[in-house]
Design a protein around this motif. Structure first.
Motif, mmCIF file in Angstrom:
data_model
loop_
_atom_site.group_PDB
_atom_site.id
_atom_site.type_symbol
_atom_site.label_atom_id
_atom_site.label_comp_id
_atom_site.label_asym_id
_atom_site.label_seq_id
_atom_site.Cartn_x
_atom_site.Cartn_y
_atom_site.Cartn_z
ATOM 1 N N ILE A 249 0.837 -1.206 0.000
ATOM 2 C CA ILE A 249 0.000 0.000 0.000
ATOM 3 C C ILE A 249 0.872 1.257 0.000
ATOM 4 O O ILE A 249 0.605 2.208 -0.737
ATOM 5 C CB ILE A 249 -0.982 -0.033 1.180
ATOM 6 C CG1 ILE A 249 -1.991 -1.165 0.940
ATOM 7 C CG2 ILE A 249 -1.700 1.306 1.344
ATOM 8 C CD1 ILE A 249 -2.821 -1.528 2.135
ATOM 9 N N SER A 250 1.945 1.239 0.810
ATOM 10 C CA SER A 250 2.842 2.405 0.837
ATOM 11 C C SER A 250 3.497 2.633 -0.517
ATOM 12 O O SER A 250 3.743 3.769 -0.911
ATOM 13 C CB SER A 250 3.943 2.213 1.890
ATOM 14 O OG SER A 250 3.378 2.085 3.157
ATOM 15 N N ALA A 351 -13.386 -4.579 11.010
ATOM 16 C CA ALA A 351 -12.387 -3.873 10.204
ATOM 17 C C ALA A 351 -11.605 -2.933 11.097
ATOM 18 O O ALA A 351 -12.169 -2.306 11.996
ATOM 19 C CB ALA A 351 -13.039 -3.105 9.059
ATOM 20 N N VAL A 352 -10.308 -2.864 10.860
ATOM 21 C CA VAL A 352 -9.441 -1.942 11.591
ATOM 22 C C VAL A 352 -8.661 -1.102 10.572
ATOM 23 O O VAL A 352 -8.548 -1.489 9.411
ATOM 24 C CB VAL A 352 -8.430 -2.692 12.500
ATOM 25 C CG1 VAL A 352 -9.153 -3.411 13.627
ATOM 26 C CG2 VAL A 352 -7.573 -3.661 11.697
ATOM 27 N N PRO A 353 -8.149 0.071 10.987
ATOM 28 C CA PRO A 353 -7.246 0.785 10.079
ATOM 29 C C PRO A 353 -6.133 -0.186 9.666
ATOM 30 O O PRO A 353 -5.609 -0.916 10.511
ATOM 31 C CB PRO A 353 -6.707 1.922 10.950
ATOM 32 C CG PRO A 353 -7.759 2.129 12.003
ATOM 33 C CD PRO A 353 -8.319 0.771 12.275
ATOM 34 N N ARG A 354 -5.802 -0.180 8.388
ATOM 35 C CA ARG A 354 -4.894 -1.206 7.858
ATOM 36 C C ARG A 354 -3.636 -1.418 8.696
ATOM 37 O O ARG A 354 -3.205 -2.542 8.912
ATOM 38 C CB ARG A 354 -4.416 -0.818 6.470
ATOM 39 C CG ARG A 354 -5.409 -0.945 5.408
ATOM 40 C CD ARG A 354 -4.741 -0.534 4.117
ATOM 41 N NE ARG A 354 -5.739 -0.107 3.158
ATOM 42 C CZ ARG A 354 -5.958 1.145 2.820
ATOM 43 N NH1 ARG A 354 -5.260 2.119 3.359
ATOM 44 N NH2 ARG A 354 -6.869 1.432 1.926
ATOM 45 N N ALA A 355 -3.046 -0.315 9.125
ATOM 46 C CA ALA A 355 -1.770 -0.412 9.824
ATOM 47 C C ALA A 355 -1.912 -1.167 11.136
ATOM 48 O O ALA A 355 -0.922 -1.636 11.701
ATOM 49 C CB ALA A 355 -1.205 0.986 10.073
ATOM 50 N N HIS A 380 -9.996 -9.517 4.018
ATOM 51 C CA HIS A 380 -9.588 -8.502 3.073
ATOM 52 C C HIS A 380 -8.562 -7.579 3.721
ATOM 53 O O HIS A 380 -8.892 -6.506 4.215
ATOM 54 C CB HIS A 380 -10.819 -7.746 2.602
ATOM 55 C CG HIS A 380 -12.013 -8.646 2.380
ATOM 56 N ND1 HIS A 380 -11.921 -9.812 1.645
ATOM 57 C CD2 HIS A 380 -13.291 -8.585 2.808
ATOM 58 C CE1 HIS A 380 -13.110 -10.415 1.611
ATOM 59 N NE2 HIS A 380 -13.958 -9.692 2.323
ATOM 60 N N GLY A 382 -6.299 -5.687 2.558
ATOM 61 C CA GLY A 382 -6.159 -4.373 1.950
ATOM 62 C C GLY A 382 -7.097 -3.358 2.578
ATOM 63 O O GLY A 382 -6.785 -2.167 2.685
ATOM 64 N N ASP A 383 -8.269 -3.809 2.968
ATOM 65 C CA ASP A 383 -9.259 -2.937 3.609
ATOM 66 C C ASP A 383 -9.188 -3.013 5.135
ATOM 67 O O ASP A 383 -10.019 -2.401 5.812
ATOM 68 C CB ASP A 383 -10.677 -3.352 3.201
ATOM 69 C CG ASP A 383 -10.923 -3.166 1.713
ATOM 70 O OD1 ASP A 383 -10.484 -2.140 1.179
ATOM 71 O OD2 ASP A 383 -11.549 -4.045 1.102
ATOM 72 N N ASN A 385 -10.169 -5.460 6.729
ATOM 73 C CA ASN A 385 -11.454 -6.123 7.035
ATOM 74 C C ASN A 385 -11.235 -7.632 7.183
ATOM 75 O O ASN A 385 -10.904 -8.312 6.229
ATOM 76 C CB ASN A 385 -12.430 -5.831 5.889
ATOM 77 C CG ASN A 385 -13.806 -6.449 6.054
ATOM 78 O OD1 ASN A 385 -14.560 -6.556 5.088
ATOM 79 N ND2 ASN A 385 -14.178 -6.863 7.260
ATOM 80 N N GLY A 416 -9.371 1.590 16.797
ATOM 81 C CA GLY A 416 -9.952 2.553 15.846
ATOM 82 C C GLY A 416 -10.790 1.887 14.772
ATOM 83 O O GLY A 416 -11.050 2.469 13.718
ATOM 84 N N GLY A 417 -11.206 0.656 15.012
ATOM 85 C CA GLY A 417 -11.932 -0.108 14.001
ATOM 86 C C GLY A 417 -13.436 -0.067 14.170
ATOM 87 O O GLY A 417 -13.976 0.726 14.945
ATOM 88 N N THR A 418 -14.104 -0.922 13.419
ATOM 89 C CA THR A 418 -15.557 -1.004 13.446
ATOM 90 C C THR A 418 -16.006 -2.445 13.673
ATOM 91 O O THR A 418 -15.318 -3.384 13.242
ATOM 92 C CB THR A 418 -16.186 -0.456 12.145
ATOM 93 O OG1 THR A 418 -17.613 -0.693 12.177
ATOM 94 C CG2 THR A 418 -15.616 -1.140 10.897
ATOM 95 N N GLY A 421 -17.332 -4.792 9.138
ATOM 96 C CA GLY A 421 -16.746 -4.236 7.918
ATOM 97 C C GLY A 421 -17.667 -4.343 6.728
ATOM 98 O O GLY A 421 -17.700 -3.459 5.871
#
Lengths: 466, 466
Positions: A249-250, A351-355, A380, A382-383, A385, A416-418, A421
């Motif tokens: 991703i970076s 889902a969490v922030p990717r990092a 997933h 990348g997401d 998720n 910081g996730g949900t 997802g």
């Protein structure tokens, strides 16, 4: 008379009235047949509805929503019935509105890149028609063979390709919808851009059948990518694989698929699956790119270099469709294998922030360890998720499993996730929604529900536990 | 005491209370200074507010919204003040909430590809910071040097690059927002995917400051495209150019920019502009592609071939930034040239399904011919989104000009289009919204407004004429 039998009683009256107006053959009250509408693909308790109406057009929908509101009968819309959060389970009884007979493709407009469908159309059938027209509709939830577009829109369905192409919301232009009580209107637009009034269509996407019912769906289509190439990378550890995801991703690469399979899942697949997986493999990444042939060739080279640098032990590449199918084997059979791995299972979708992926995987496993149940995750990457499965064999551990799920939800929110997802809140996650939404945000959401459905009859028992 | 002076009176009380709580220096009541807040960049009549509060943080916003609701004072949020539909004009008087002092970039998170900003940050300043971090925020309304992100979100701003990259909504992940009365909460998510509860954030995007006020905005970023290449194609006629647009889209090409300049605009540019434009040129297409260098080279070749087949008379290509700037000259100077072409102007912003572009251009010109005024159009052909300018010099034609605009709106709706592609309804188009929304749809939208703002004090006089 208790509330459940009062509902049964008014539903019987409503069913008779609806049958008279729309045709008796559309109304099901035979208990044996009703049982087929008690469940979706979640772990919700089954609830048999009091009646089913197989709607065939907008007028039928209107009749059901009008009659039901007059007689205080709950209505639960059901498209494919493949939801993972209990959204189609009629938890308060009443009528299930079944869309299986509204499954027509009304239009594919190649020049304006849009399609009009009925909500009961199966996603795969739709995608095949779209691809015949040389176009592409990206959302690809795992249930694509049997899920229907009405449900996809109601749940804002995702899937592996969402990393590059986004989720269902990005493809909904407009909706012919009906409110509880039967008022119908078009919301959204037929143009790519448009800002006339509030974006009610976006609000309805993902509203889980609690605000309105759709009679037609207008979808945006995109060009069909020319070529596809797939890589499967084997890693010793999840940390290395998660670092590779960050590096991809970076580097600015946007594969269409970027799936991670954790060590517990790899272990299951090694023992029970069709692919040979080396003993020292602790994590798999499945990566797919699409685009012009020469571009994807270059992208695959870049990816392979990058994966090697990130300590991938082995990289398998496929470019024809048979080879690609082979590389997807483990990912595709995982749900089935996990089901067989334990007697009991709760499947989560967070889902969490990717990092935060490596931290999340570790926290989930720790939650399982603490309560003596197994946790196996894939999804997933990348997401950010992940589908997190809590598995156990001893019935006595059921309470521990639930505590593990509580721990997984809390860890997700702490990162910081949900809590969901892509599967939705529905019935099974309603108790967690209050952990994610502030009281002020939840209060506004309940007022919105009340604005659309003041009597609370449309898909009750979902999202909010009041 | 009439309603306007009652408002002035309560605003004076509110301003004093707010000054006491937040600091006197934040409150403006000097009539000379207030005049600077009477207008945006639309053709709305100026209305001088009774007070301005230059908010500096969420607590200031809360204080204004709470005090104003208690004293029945209208509040009109104002970010950059560059809107084209009168959204920031305080048509009912009261307080203007100015965001110019809340213009900080709070965070750019490279690993999770997101940014957090205050609503007063100028879009260009933000894009520069994002690009320094090697990332990209695509929305690019023409006012990008002076518009602010709060307004971009409130209006769901677009711009030429929306054809490939979508509009502002596609980049809003979450919002810290406050309701009239001062209740504040976060809505949306920090993750790429998420379906927990209703998508209130999507509903707030494009709600034109009538539902809630933002204190922070969380935006999704994407990779920065490596290369950019630009083409300018000259056509004899608009029909040929419109056919070329259709051919580009049917071929599956997705340029980032696909702008059309009609014959009246070309004529203006030929006479007054900086570029030499041949006599027989009746329409221009400006096309820009981005991506990997070798891919865009190939795309430019494909495009040039296709444009020639579609009867482009001349094709100019640029690949370095100085050459690109040259090809953008006409497109960039158009707004200014059109302003100078006539004494009076009404600038519209409509969108039609792409395939209807030639019919739309013809219908707009006919509407002008019928009423003896000129119609000059340019804009985002890829999205079917045109900026249609009605021009006249004789004051006596003002009524005819308004009838022309009515005709343009009706023709747009007849072609399946929308009365506003990206500028919003605001005050100046409120009378047309009822032509687009069915009574049922409009009734629901008004109920939504009432759910967020029962007293109707937040940005009143916009969207709906009640």
């Amino acid at each position: 008379m208790n509330s459940r039998s009062r509902t049964a009683d008014s539903t019987a009256k409503a069913a008779a009235l609806i049958g008279k107006q729309t045709g008796e053959h559309k109304v099901v009250v035979d208990p044996d047949l009703l049982e087929g509408f008690a469940l979706d693909e979640s772990e919700a308790e089954p609830v048999v509805p009091d009646a089913v109406v197989r709607v065939e057009n907008a007028e039928d929908i209107r009749c059901v929503l009008k009659t039901a509101e007059e007689l205080d009968v709950p209505v639960t819309p059901r498209a494919g019935g493949t939801g993972k959060s209990g959204g189609a389970v009629p938890v308060c009884g009443g009528i299930v509105m079944a869309f299986s007979r509204m499954n027509q493709l009304m239009d594919i407009d190649r020049e304006n890149l849009l399609a009009v469908v009925e909500p009961g159309m199966i996603l795969k059938d739709f995608q095949e028609e779209v691809e015949k027209a040389g176009l592409f509709f990206p959302p690809d939830p795992a249930s694509l063979d049997s899920c229907a577009l009405g449900g996809n829109v109601a749940e804002n369905a995702g899937g592996p390709r969402a990393f590059k192409y986004g989720v269902t919301r990005e493809y909904v232009l407009g909706l012919d919808c009906l409110l509880m009580g039967g008022t119908g209107f078009f919301t959204g637009r037929r143009t790519v851009k448009g800002v006339a009034g509030y974006d009610v269509a976006s609000l309805l996407v993902g509203s889980e059948g609690t605000l309105a019912v759709f009679s037609r769906i207008m979808l945006r289509l995109i060009r069909n990518p020319v070529g596809i190439a797939t890589l499967l990378a084997e890693f010793d550890t999840e940390i290395s694989a998660a670092r590779a995801v960050s590096a991809i991703i970076s580097r600015g690469l946007v594969p269409r698929v970027l799936e991670l399979i954790d060590s517990a899942c790899v272990d299951t697949a090694r023992r029970e699956g069709k692919m040979a997986i080396p003993e020292n493999t602790g994590c798999l990444l499945l990566i797919e790119v699409d685009g012009e042939e020469d571009v994807i060739e270059k992208e695959i080279e870049t990816l392979a270099d990058l994966l090697e640098k990130q300590k991938a032990v082995n990289i398998l590449a496929a470019q024809d469709s048979a080879q690609r199918d082979r590389l997807w084997t483990t990912r595709r059979e995982l749900s089935e294998l996990i089901k067989r791995r334990a007697v009991f299972k709760i499947a989560d979708d967070v889902a969490v922030p990717r990092a935060a992926l490596p931290d999340a995987l570790e926290a989930y496993r720790k939650a399982g360890d603490r309560y003596g149940v197994e946790v196996a995750s894939f999804g997933h990457a990348g997401d950010g998720n992940l589908h997190v499965n809590v598995l156990w064999n001893d019935e006595a551990l059921a309470d521990n499993a639930r505590k593990t799920v509580d721990g997984i939800m809390q860890a997700t929110l702490d990162l910081g996730g949900t809590i969901t997802g892509e599967h939705g809140v529905g019935h099974v996650k309603a108790k967690y929604l209050a952990m994610e939404l502030s009281p002020e945000s939840a209060a506004l959401q309940k007022r919105l529900k009340n604005t659309f459905d003041p009597k609370g009859l449309l898909n009750p028992g979902k999202l909010f536990i009041t």
